[in-house]
Design an enzyme around this catalytic site. Structure first.
Site, short mmCIF file in Angstrom:
data_model
loop_
_atom_site.label_atom_id
_atom_site.label_comp_id
_atom_site.label_asym_id
_atom_site.label_seq_id
_atom_site.Cartn_x
_atom_site.Cartn_y
_atom_site.Cartn_z
CG ASP A 140 -59.42 -27.31 -18.64
OD1 ASP A 140 -59.22 -28.46 -19.09
OD2 ASP A 140 -60.31 -27.06 -17.81
CB ALA B 274 -63.51 -23.49 -12.09
CE LYS B 275 -58.97 -29.13 -15.58
NZ LYS B 275 -60.29 -29.27 -16.13
NE ARG B 276 -61.98 -19.50 -11.90
CZ ARG B 276 -62.64 -19.80 -13.02
NH1 ARG B 276 -62.25 -20.82 -13.76
NH2 ARG B 276 -63.67 -19.08 -13.42
#
Lengths: 277, 277
Positions: A100, B96-98
């Site tokens: 991120d 969450a940028k999963r």
């Protein structure tokens, strides 16, 4: 843990096996739920005790713990502590695929390195340097950047050739990101299902360690991986998860896990003998 | 929440503001630690109560909660419940940028949609379709795929032109991934620092909602974003985090947060008037 220590562990144990702790509440033996109030941790503990002399790394997959909410997060923390306390020579990888903007990646780094004492965390490269570099500020810790993954979706973007350089995206990721750190604090994820690609990858990052998932359930061959990917310091951590930890769902699950790990370790010992002779 | 409901909320509230709950234990007002045993949740609750009529979405940034371990995960769950119970018209995004192989992404989807009742989760595209599609199996839920991010590192890979199509990587991500779902279950992250790019993006995804970070602390202009990015159903959720939630570190922090949110909302009302007249 530094690179030399990792290589020494590999030589001593004749293994470059990483055991993936993808602990799924729906797949662990049912009897654990009857016998323990802490079945997920008990499962991990039993698997770790049964395999620790056969592997050099453990890789908890964060998704499996997060899906259990607070309890899962608690089991994860205790699992890392358990390995750290009882098997201090193990390299512990948070398979988290984070990444991120800088201030947010710094928070993730604090989580995995400051709070939980992992040795390494897997990171996705899409957001570029400032999403990765906060993980590189911790002495003795590692970032493992996704380069070429072992899933079908790897073909969606990772092989796109650049109009500027002709390099495929995963090659650009390797070339560019390898400048952000060095082979003492960065590794790369390279899927074993594309073992022949390891030759191309070694041209770009000859000295980095590669974390190779996809042996076993995902179908890769250990011999092929070693042939194309091994370097003078081994340079490989090969992960196996399901094939080892779910080898049996009966009372003998830990022994069966050990037997599976041993099969892999023995094959690795042969491959390392070739390297080290 | 479906797309029509989201648009109706935007019209009724004359706002397309998303408030980012990047709640940092080192930045929230000190007096909260003296007055409460639950200062992080109290902070979130006060910010939410002060801004809920001015925004249509909240976006907790997972890194900030994970960095607090069990307590943080607990606060996150209670924050989502608090919004869901008291402000049911809010769209709640897990930032969450999963993104991982299919069985792992399925676990993440269970975490955010099954266990925690978020409306949407941000996902990194690097691993391709099977890393994203498990999130699309939940009725009424959304995936928000990273396309063009607002950080400096966005220039490392996202702008690389393809030798096959000439498209830049973020354009290929938009074109390819938009086939995995549709504009009723997918959105895209597009950084506001590159507002002029929104025109190019709208050629590829004219009807999708775009989640736009980077207003305020990261330096983007709301007017530019609206000019290039708005579509007939607004099609924008513009996020502001630090500028709103850390407007003051004194006892008046919630009022000051409200005042900041109101400034943005009023500017948005003007931009929506243009669209809806």
């Amino acid at each position: 843990m530094d690179k030399q220590q990792l290589f020494e562990n590999i030589q001593r144990k004749k293994s470059f096996l990483c055991v993936g702790l993808d602990t799924d509440v729906n797949k662990i033996p049912e009897h654990l739920f009857d016998e323990s109030e802490d079945p997920i941790f008990e499962f991990n503990k039993a698997i770790i005790d049964a395999t620790a002399d056969l592997c050099v790394a453990y890789k908890p997959n964060l998704a499996f713990y997060e899906s259990l909410g607070l309890e899962g997060w608690d089991v994860l923390e205790r699992t890392v502590d358990y390995i750290r306390t009882n098997y201090p020579d193990q390299f512990i990888i948070a398979d988290a695929k984070r990444g991120d903007i800088g201030n947010t990646s710094a928070m993730y780094a604090r989580t995995f390195f400051g709070n939980m004492n992992f040795d390494a965390v897997t990171v996705a490269p899409y957001m570029g340097e400032d999403s990765v570099s906060p993980f590189l500020t911790y002495e003795g810790k590692w970032v493992i950047v996704l380069a070429l993954t072992s899933n079908k979706g790897a073909f969606d973007f990772q092989f796109i050739p650049s109009a500027e350089t002709g390099e495929r995206l995963f090659e650009t990721v390797l070339k560019t990101s390898s400048k952000w750190g060095n082979n003492e604090n960065m590794m790369y994820v390279v899927g074993a299902t594309k073992a022949e690609m390891l030759g191309d990858i070694r041209k770009i990052v000859p000295d980095h360690f590669l974390l190779v998932p996809g042996i076993g359930a995902q179908g890769g061959s250990l011999q092929e991986v070693a042939k194309h990917g091994m370097n003078a310091q081994c340079g490989l951590l090969v992960n196996s998860s399901r094939q080892i930890i779910y080898a049996s769902s009966e009372h003998d699950f830990a022994q069966k896990a050990r037997a599976e790990a041993q099969k892999v370790q023995q094959e690795m010992a042969g491959l390392l003998d070739e390297l080290l002779k």
